[in-house]
Design a protein around this motif. Structure first.
Motif, PDB file in Angstrom:
ATOM      1  N   ALA A  93       0.832  -1.207   0.000  1.00  0.00           N
ATOM      2  CA  ALA A  93       0.000   0.000   0.000  1.00  0.00           C
ATOM      3  C   ALA A  93       0.864   1.253   0.000  1.00  0.00           C
ATOM      4  CB  ALA A  93      -0.927   0.001   1.215  1.00  0.00           C
ATOM      5  N   LEU A  94       1.915   1.255   0.823  1.00  0.00           N
ATOM      6  CA  LEU A  94       2.803   2.413   0.873  1.00  0.00           C
ATOM      7  C   LEU A  94       3.545   2.580  -0.446  1.00  0.00           C
ATOM      8  CD1 LEU A  94       4.109   4.734   2.385  1.00  0.00           C
ATOM      9  CD2 LEU A  94       5.768   3.113   3.336  1.00  0.00           C
ATOM     10  N   LYS A  95       3.944   1.473  -1.054  1.00  0.00           N
ATOM     11  CA  LYS A  95       4.659   1.559  -2.326  1.00  0.00           C
ATOM     12  C   LYS A  95       3.787   2.207  -3.396  1.00  0.00           C
ATOM     13  CE  LYS A  95       7.439  -1.125  -5.581  1.00  0.00           C
ATOM     14  NZ  LYS A  95       8.075  -2.430  -5.862  1.00  0.00           N
ATOM     15  N   VAL A  96       2.502   1.846  -3.421  1.00  0.00           N
ATOM     16  CA  VAL A  96       1.583   2.460  -4.383  1.00  0.00           C
ATOM     17  C   VAL A  96       1.477   3.960  -4.131  1.00  0.00           C
ATOM     18  CG1 VAL A  96      -0.828   2.576  -5.120  1.00  0.00           C
ATOM     19  CG2 VAL A  96       0.263   0.364  -4.814  1.00  0.00           C
ATOM     20  N   LEU A  97       1.373   4.347  -2.861  1.00  0.00           N
ATOM     21  CA  LEU A  97       1.294   5.768  -2.516  1.00  0.00           C
ATOM     22  C   LEU A  97       2.553   6.515  -2.946  1.00  0.00           C
ATOM     23  CD1 LEU A  97      -0.344   5.852   1.028  1.00  0.00           C
ATOM     24  CD2 LEU A  97      -1.296   6.745  -1.097  1.00  0.00           C
ATOM     25  N   ILE A  98       3.709   5.903  -2.711  1.00  0.00           N
ATOM     26  CA  ILE A  98       4.973   6.544  -3.094  1.00  0.00           C
ATOM     27  C   ILE A  98       5.019   6.766  -4.602  1.00  0.00           C
ATOM     28  CG2 ILE A  98       7.477   6.239  -3.235  1.00  0.00           C
ATOM     29  CD1 ILE A  98       7.321   4.731  -0.568  1.00  0.00           C
ATOM     30  N   LYS A  99       4.633   5.744  -5.358  1.00  0.00           N
ATOM     31  CA  LYS A  99       4.650   5.862  -6.818  1.00  0.00           C
ATOM     32  C   LYS A  99       3.687   6.950  -7.283  1.00  0.00           C
ATOM     33  CE  LYS A  99       4.992   2.099  -9.319  1.00  0.00           C
ATOM     34  NZ  LYS A  99       4.767   0.724  -9.854  1.00  0.00           N
ATOM     35  N   GLN A 100       2.502   7.002  -6.664  1.00  0.00           N
ATOM     36  CA  GLN A 100       1.519   8.008  -7.059  1.00  0.00           C
ATOM     37  C   GLN A 100       1.988   9.411  -6.673  1.00  0.00           C
ATOM     38  OE1 GLN A 100      -2.162   6.673  -5.310  1.00  0.00           O
ATOM     39  NE2 GLN A 100      -2.608   5.280  -6.996  1.00  0.00           N
ATOM     40  N   TYR A 101       2.592   9.532  -5.499  1.00  0.00           N
ATOM     41  CA  TYR A 101       3.100  10.835  -5.058  1.00  0.00           C
ATOM     42  C   TYR A 101       4.205  11.315  -5.997  1.00  0.00           C
ATOM     43  CZ  TYR A 101       5.031  14.474  -2.044  1.00  0.00           C
ATOM     44  OH  TYR A 101       5.476  15.677  -1.549  1.00  0.00           O
ATOM     45  N   CYS A 102       5.126  10.422  -6.326  1.00  0.00           N
ATOM     46  CA  CYS A 102       6.228  10.788  -7.219  1.00  0.00           C
ATOM     47  C   CYS A 102       5.701  11.195  -8.594  1.00  0.00           C
ATOM     48  CB  CYS A 102       7.207   9.622  -7.351  1.00  0.00           C
ATOM     49  SG  CYS A 102       8.186   9.309  -5.862  1.00  0.00           S
ATOM     50  N   SER A 103       4.723  10.442  -9.092  1.00  0.00           N
ATOM     51  CA  SER A 103       4.151  10.754 -10.399  1.00  0.00           C
ATOM     52  C   SER A 103       3.464  12.116 -10.388  1.00  0.00           C
ATOM     53  CB  SER A 103       3.147   9.664 -10.793  1.00  0.00           C
ATOM     54  OG  SER A 103       2.504   9.982 -12.009  1.00  0.00           O
ATOM     55  N   ALA A 104       2.736  12.411  -9.304  1.00  0.00           N
ATOM     56  CA  ALA A 104       1.993  13.670  -9.214  1.00  0.00           C
ATOM     57  C   ALA A 104       2.910  14.874  -9.038  1.00  0.00           C
ATOM     58  CB  ALA A 104       0.999  13.604  -8.054  1.00  0.00           C
ATOM     59  N   ASN A 105       4.134  14.641  -8.534  1.00  0.00           N
ATOM     60  CA  ASN A 105       5.035  15.750  -8.243  1.00  0.00           C
ATOM     61  C   ASN A 105       6.291  15.762  -9.116  1.00  0.00           C
ATOM     62  OD1 ASN A 105       3.974  17.197  -5.587  1.00  0.00           O
ATOM     63  ND2 ASN A 105       3.610  15.002  -5.341  1.00  0.00           N
ATOM     64  N   GLY A 106       6.279  14.954 -10.175  1.00  0.00           N
ATOM     65  CA  GLY A 106       7.399  14.959 -11.109  1.00  0.00           C
ATOM     66  C   GLY A 106       8.696  14.428 -10.533  1.00  0.00           C
ATOM     67  N   ILE A 107       8.600  13.510  -9.570  1.00  0.00           N
ATOM     68  CA  ILE A 107       9.790  12.932  -8.941  1.00  0.00           C
ATOM     69  C   ILE A 107      10.035  11.549  -9.531  1.00  0.00           C
ATOM     70  CG2 ILE A 107      10.815  12.166  -6.766  1.00  0.00           C
ATOM     71  CD1 ILE A 107       8.940  14.160  -5.354  1.00  0.00           C
TER      72      ILE A 107
END
Length: 221
Positions: A93-107
């Motif tokens: 679950a955390l890995k999915v959040l990290i990927k989504q956060y990075c995608s949303a913030n250009g990281i």
């Protein structure tokens, strides 16, 4: 963490979440309350690419905590607490959040690029709590496969696919919970994603001789 996983997967997995006001998803709402520091490994302070949770309840990047354990340490790096086991529980679950956060913030998000071989060695039934939580999660997911909507079935199949990669113990719990008949039914689903997840999961299960016999006994090849 496995119990929490059963609660969270309906929102976070497979990059999907329910649409709510303004066209955003539940996952989007969760991400808004998080910041980059929530995703850093306490050991390296780098963004985690393969987060795992240890017995103390704290989460670390897999490579970092494995290095810590292999150096002969049996404590939590963050608290100093002596651990009752060195089980590593993948925090999908955390890995999915990290990927989504990075995608949303250009990281940039860097996948580990390695098969999760260590998980099978560390994640098992050595903890009674882990064992009972996994059995509870297996029963919950099988229930979704049997009586859920097509969307719920797809998400459950995706979750089960991930769990069958993790350890023999997880595969055993899922088979005992009756996962094979509904998976075989999903192979002929109208939804191509359901078909893919079901077939991949059955392939993972077939790597174990006992599971393979159960598949054959239920009409699978």
């Amino acid at each position: 963490m496995i119990y929490c996983r059963g609660t969270l997967f309906d929102v976070l997995d497979n990059g999907a979440g329910r649409q709510i006001n303004g066209g955003s998803t539940n996952a989007d709402q969760v991400i808004r309350f998080l910041n980059l520091d929530d995703f850093r490994c306490p050991i390296t302070l780098e963004i985690m690419s393969d987060p795992v949770t240890i017995a103390s309840g704290h989460t670390y990047d897999r490579a970092s905590i494995l290095k810590w354990f292999r150096a002969g340490n049996s404590t939590c790096p963050k608290t100093g607490e002596r651990l009752t086991s060195i089980d590593l529980v993948p925090n999908f679950a955390l890995k999915v959040l990290i990927k989504q956060y990075c995608s949303a913030n250009g990281i940039p998000f860097v996948e580990t690029g390695r098969r999760n071989r260590d998980a099978g060695r560390f994640v098992g039934s050595s903890s009674v709590a882990n064992e009972q939580a996994m059995k509870l999660l297996a029963s919950f997911l099988v229930g979704r496969l049997v009586a859920g909507t097509m969307e719920q079935q797809n998400k459950a199949a995706f979750e089960i696919r991930l769990l069958t990669k993790t350890s023999i113990f997880n595969r055993s719990c899922l088979v005992e919970a009756g996962v094979i008949p509904p998976l075989l039914n999903l192979v002929t689903s109208r939804d191509s994603s359901c078909q893919e997840n079901a077939m991949a999961t059955l392939l993972n299960l077939s790597k174990n001789s006992k599971c393979k016999s159960t598949i054959v006994g239920n009409g699978g090849l």
